[in-house]
Design an enzyme around this catalytic site. Structure first.
Site, PDB file in Angstrom:
ATOM      1  N   GLU A   6      -3.306  -8.694   4.765  1.00  0.00           N
ATOM      2  CA  GLU A   6      -3.423  -7.542   5.746  1.00  0.00           C
ATOM      3  C   GLU A   6      -4.144  -6.471   5.080  1.00  0.00           C
ATOM      4  O   GLU A   6      -3.742  -5.571   4.430  1.00  0.00           O
ATOM      5  CB  GLU A   6      -1.956  -7.034   5.965  1.00  0.00           C
ATOM      6  CG  GLU A   6      -1.112  -8.271   6.413  1.00  0.00           C
ATOM      7  CD  GLU A   6      -1.229  -8.369   7.759  1.00  0.00           C
ATOM      8  OE1 GLU A   6      -1.926  -7.997   8.465  1.00  0.00           O
ATOM      9  OE2 GLU A   6      -0.463  -9.494   8.403  1.00  0.00           O
ATOM     10  N   ASP A  39      -4.637  -7.672 -11.607  1.00  0.00           N
ATOM     11  CA  ASP A  39      -5.359  -8.887 -11.800  1.00  0.00           C
ATOM     12  C   ASP A  39      -4.497  -9.873 -12.290  1.00  0.00           C
ATOM     13  O   ASP A  39      -4.691 -11.219 -12.069  1.00  0.00           O
ATOM     14  CB  ASP A  39      -6.568  -8.834 -12.825  1.00  0.00           C
ATOM     15  CG  ASP A  39      -7.721  -8.084 -11.798  1.00  0.00           C
ATOM     16  OD1 ASP A  39      -7.452  -7.649 -10.794  1.00  0.00           O
ATOM     17  OD2 ASP A  39      -8.861  -7.898 -12.451  1.00  0.00           O
ATOM     18  N   GLU A  95     -13.814   2.343   7.692  1.00  0.00           N
ATOM     19  CA  GLU A  95     -12.381   3.157   7.896  1.00  0.00           C
ATOM     20  C   GLU A  95     -12.325   4.358   7.096  1.00  0.00           C
ATOM     21  O   GLU A  95     -12.682   4.536   6.054  1.00  0.00           O
ATOM     22  CB  GLU A  95     -11.448   2.065   6.976  1.00  0.00           C
ATOM     23  CG  GLU A  95      -9.991   2.241   7.642  1.00  0.00           C
ATOM     24  CD  GLU A  95      -9.209   1.256   6.798  1.00  0.00           C
ATOM     25  OE1 GLU A  95      -9.321   0.637   5.395  1.00  0.00           O
ATOM     26  OE2 GLU A  95      -8.111   0.737   7.417  1.00  0.00           O
ATOM     27  N   LYS A 150       4.884  -5.314  -6.168  1.00  0.00           N
ATOM     28  CA  LYS A 150       4.156  -4.081  -6.834  1.00  0.00           C
ATOM     29  C   LYS A 150       3.895  -3.177  -5.948  1.00  0.00           C
ATOM     30  O   LYS A 150       2.951  -3.218  -4.984  1.00  0.00           O
ATOM     31  CB  LYS A 150       2.892  -4.760  -7.234  1.00  0.00           C
ATOM     32  CG  LYS A 150       2.368  -3.949  -8.507  1.00  0.00           C
ATOM     33  CD  LYS A 150       0.932  -3.862  -8.681  1.00  0.00           C
ATOM     34  CE  LYS A 150      -0.081  -3.084  -7.891  1.00  0.00           C
ATOM     35  NZ  LYS A 150       0.234  -1.642  -7.670  1.00  0.00           N
ATOM     36  N   THR A 204     -10.000  -4.363  -1.842  1.00  0.00           N
ATOM     37  CA  THR A 204      -9.286  -5.000  -2.783  1.00  0.00           C
ATOM     38  C   THR A 204      -8.812  -6.621  -2.236  1.00  0.00           C
ATOM     39  O   THR A 204      -8.447  -7.360  -3.106  1.00  0.00           O
ATOM     40  CB  THR A 204      -7.672  -3.998  -2.700  1.00  0.00           C
ATOM     41  OG1 THR A 204      -8.235  -2.728  -2.867  1.00  0.00           O
ATOM     42  CG2 THR A 204      -6.790  -4.188  -3.679  1.00  0.00           C
ATOM     43  N   PRO A 228       0.759  -1.356  -0.017  1.00  0.00           N
ATOM     44  CA  PRO A 228       0.022   0.101   0.187  1.00  0.00           C
ATOM     45  C   PRO A 228       0.796   1.294   0.101  1.00  0.00           C
ATOM     46  O   PRO A 228       2.071   1.148   0.009  1.00  0.00           O
ATOM     47  CB  PRO A 228      -0.773  -0.293   1.436  1.00  0.00           C
ATOM     48  CG  PRO A 228       0.316  -0.722   2.105  1.00  0.00           C
ATOM     49  CD  PRO A 228       1.164  -1.835   1.389  1.00  0.00           C
ATOM     50  N   TRP A 229       0.064   2.346   0.234  1.00  0.00           N
ATOM     51  CA  TRP A 229       0.959   3.782   0.065  1.00  0.00           C
ATOM     52  C   TRP A 229       1.335   4.223   1.162  1.00  0.00           C
ATOM     53  O   TRP A 229       1.954   5.410   1.241  1.00  0.00           O
ATOM     54  CB  TRP A 229       0.190   4.641  -0.775  1.00  0.00           C
ATOM     55  CG  TRP A 229      -1.319   4.766  -0.487  1.00  0.00           C
ATOM     56  CD1 TRP A 229      -2.149   4.325  -1.208  1.00  0.00           C
ATOM     57  CD2 TRP A 229      -1.885   5.564   0.514  1.00  0.00           C
ATOM     58  NE1 TRP A 229      -3.607   4.590  -0.633  1.00  0.00           N
ATOM     59  CE2 TRP A 229      -3.415   5.377   0.534  1.00  0.00           C
ATOM     60  CE3 TRP A 229      -1.534   6.230   1.826  1.00  0.00           C
ATOM     61  CZ2 TRP A 229      -4.233   5.782   1.334  1.00  0.00           C
ATOM     62  CZ3 TRP A 229      -2.230   6.476   2.574  1.00  0.00           C
ATOM     63  CH2 TRP A 229      -3.839   6.384   2.537  1.00  0.00           C
ATOM     64  N   CYS A 275      -3.501   1.490   9.645  1.00  0.00           N
ATOM     65  CA  CYS A 275      -4.678   0.474   9.683  1.00  0.00           C
ATOM     66  C   CYS A 275      -4.661   0.140  10.967  1.00  0.00           C
ATOM     67  O   CYS A 275      -5.743  -0.368  11.639  1.00  0.00           O
ATOM     68  CB  CYS A 275      -4.275  -0.633   8.989  1.00  0.00           C
ATOM     69  SG  CYS A 275      -2.423  -1.351   9.225  1.00  0.00           S
TER      70      CYS A 275
END
Ligand code: NAD
Length: 481
Positions: A250, A213, A383, A176, A232, A151-152, A284
């Site tokens: 996660e 994908d 969230e 990725k 996602t 994630p970012w 998170c």
């Protein structure tokens, strides 16, 4: 005028552009300036990266723990030696304060060191004769090519959570990073290129969508590790089901902070100033959902209001020491603004903040405290991933625990009380992967992080991550012949 840099993918030990030649722009969310172009990895790039990883697996999976450990230790040294550069890159595509971004590089280095040591002491069932005339043993073998999707919010730190255990146990990886924050992972690959055989680590750049994908569904990918949104994660799980891949998920969180009447109000307020708003609340495990007992509620709301007003925030680009920089993107600031407006429309009380600062060209939202939202409301259930903390008044211990558990997520939680028995009783009842007591947020490379329910499954950090990235193989020898 900002200097716009060009980055390359890292495939099979080489820095390369995308086969299509197409690129994606990366912007600094603190001022919306384009700072870099990266390859827009497409299907052919994914194929090349997976093939390189599959070929490298044939030899990397047969190396000794010592060989892999030495490589990870060198990677940790390289991270540390390049902390300033990597910290600046991390700041530039996330909009966070420089000291925060730089600190994350040290955390990533420590993760590589931890896994370098931990992989040398695998544990398991004793080898013996469980059947007469047969000796049985259990091996822990690497799974294969792992697609690691990051994630970012903490780009390189989250990547280290994935790369450390995967590489330490003999897997090969196609990483990725998020299309919003690919720069640090691409530069990292360039820096560590000499420490790993070609193909062991590959880094692509590109948005999820078609390319994601394809990566997740690729038959030569045997495991997918994703840190990201629950939506996602569910999508990826559906695609991965097609080839029954191992998953490490996660996903999102909505951490409750249960505060009993005998808690230390200042300790709670000081902890939340940090744990509710760190990284602009884009965490998170952010302490975003306070559930207070009736006797402490008013004092706590007042103390929290003081702390939230004291949070320093603004444009971190000039290196100013701030508690908070920008959010990750305009779309994220829009999302936070929408959720706060709907919460207020649904009768939550705005205590502090609730503003999109006028005149600032960047993804900013002010630190916000909301009181008395309804348990069923969106602001409590979903969230926000922004600088917003809510406080609810629970009638008693049972209602506090029930509300804490009454969300779809189960990642992290905390309880504040002066009573050890109440703390332990509550810790047992909270359905979350982590429970902090009189604390919220602390984490070390040795401690497991991961969730239950729609927060996913699998552990990051700790020896349990090594188990997730290996499979158990039972070997029995007929000793009677
Ligand atoms: P996201 O789900 O939008 O993206 C995560 C990653 O998935 C990105 O790299 C993205 O490009 C990729 N992706 C998206 N669609 C894909 C597809 N179809 N195939 C393959 N890859 C795809 O999440 P985000 O916005 O980057 O991060 C924020 C989310 O991450 C929050 O929900 C947060 O709670 C969660 N998060 C969880 C943890 C944890 O430890 N549980 C840690 C950090 C962040």
């Amino acid at each position: 005028m900002t200097d716009v840099k060009t980055y390359q993918q890292f495939i099979g030990g080489q820095l390369v552009g995308s086969v299509s030649g197409q690129t994606l722009a990366v912007e600094n969310p603190a001022n919306y300036q384009v700072i870099a172009n990266v390859p827009a990895s497409g299907l052919e790039d994914v194929n090349r990266a997976v093939e390189a990883a599959a070929t490298a697996f044939e030899t990397w999976s047969l190396t000794t723990p010592q060989t892999r450990s030495l490589a990870l230790l060198k990677i940790a040294d390289i991270l540390e030696a390049n902390t300033d550069e990597l910290g600046k890159i991390e700041q530039s595509h996330t909009g966070k304060p420089l000291s925060v971004a730089t600190g994350e590089i040290g955390v990533a280095a420590d993760l590589f060191r931890f896994f370098a040591g931990a992989c040398r002491v695998p544990e398991g069932l004793a080898v013996t004769e469980y059947l007469e005339g047969h000796t049985s043993m259990v091996r822990r073998d690497p799974v294969g090519v792992v697609a690691s999707i990051a994630p970012w919010n903490y780009p390189l730190y989250m990547a280290a959570w994935k790369l450390g255990p995967a590489l330490a146990t003999g897997n090969t990886v196609v990483l990725k990073p998020s299309a919003r924050t690919p720069l640090s992972a691409l530069r990292f690959a360039e820096l560590v290129a000499g420490e790993l055989p070609a193909g062991v680590l590959n880094v692509l750049a590109g948005a999820g969508g078609t390319m994601g994908d394809f990566l997740v569904g690729h038959p030569k990918v045997r495991m997918v590790s994703i840190t990201g949104d629950t939506v996602t994660g569910k999508h990826i799980a559906e695609i991965a089901a097609g080839t029954v891949k191992r998953l490490h998920l996660e996903l999102g969180g909505k951490a409750p902070v249960v505060v009993f009447d005998d808690a230390d109000v200042d300790l709670v307020a000081d902890t939340l100033k940090f744990a509710g708003f760190w990284n602009s609340g884009q965490d998170c495990t952010a302490a975003c959902r306070v559930i207070a007992a009736p006797g402490i509620y008013d004092k706590l709301v007042a103390a929290l209001a003081d702390r939230v007003k004291a949070i320093t925030w603004g444009d971190p680009t000039d290196g100013s020491e701030l508690d908070m920089g920008s959010l990750i993107a305009k779309a994220q600031a829009d999302k936070v603004e929408g959720m706060v407006s709907r919460a207020i429309a649904a009768n939550a009380e705005l205590v502090v903040g609730g503003e999109r600062p006028a005149g600032m060209h960047g993804a900013y939202y002010t630190p916000t405290l909301l009181a008395n939202p309804d348990q069923a409301s969106e602001i409590v259930q979903d969230e926000v991933f922004g600088p917003v903390v809510t406080v609810q008044r629970a009638a008693d211990e049972d209602q506090a625990v029930a509300w804490a558990n009454d969300v779809k997520f189960g990642l992290a939680s905390s309880v504040f009380t002066g009573s050890i028995s109440k703390a332990m009783r509550t810790a047992r009842r909270l359905q979350f992967g982590t429970v902090w007591i009189n604390e919220h947020f602390t984490l070390a490379s040795e401690t497991p992080h991961g969730g239950v329910k729609e927060s996913g499954y699998g552990k990051d950090g700790s020896k349990y991550a090594l188990e997730d990235y290996t499979f158990i193989k039972h070997v029995t020898i007929n000793t009677g012949i």
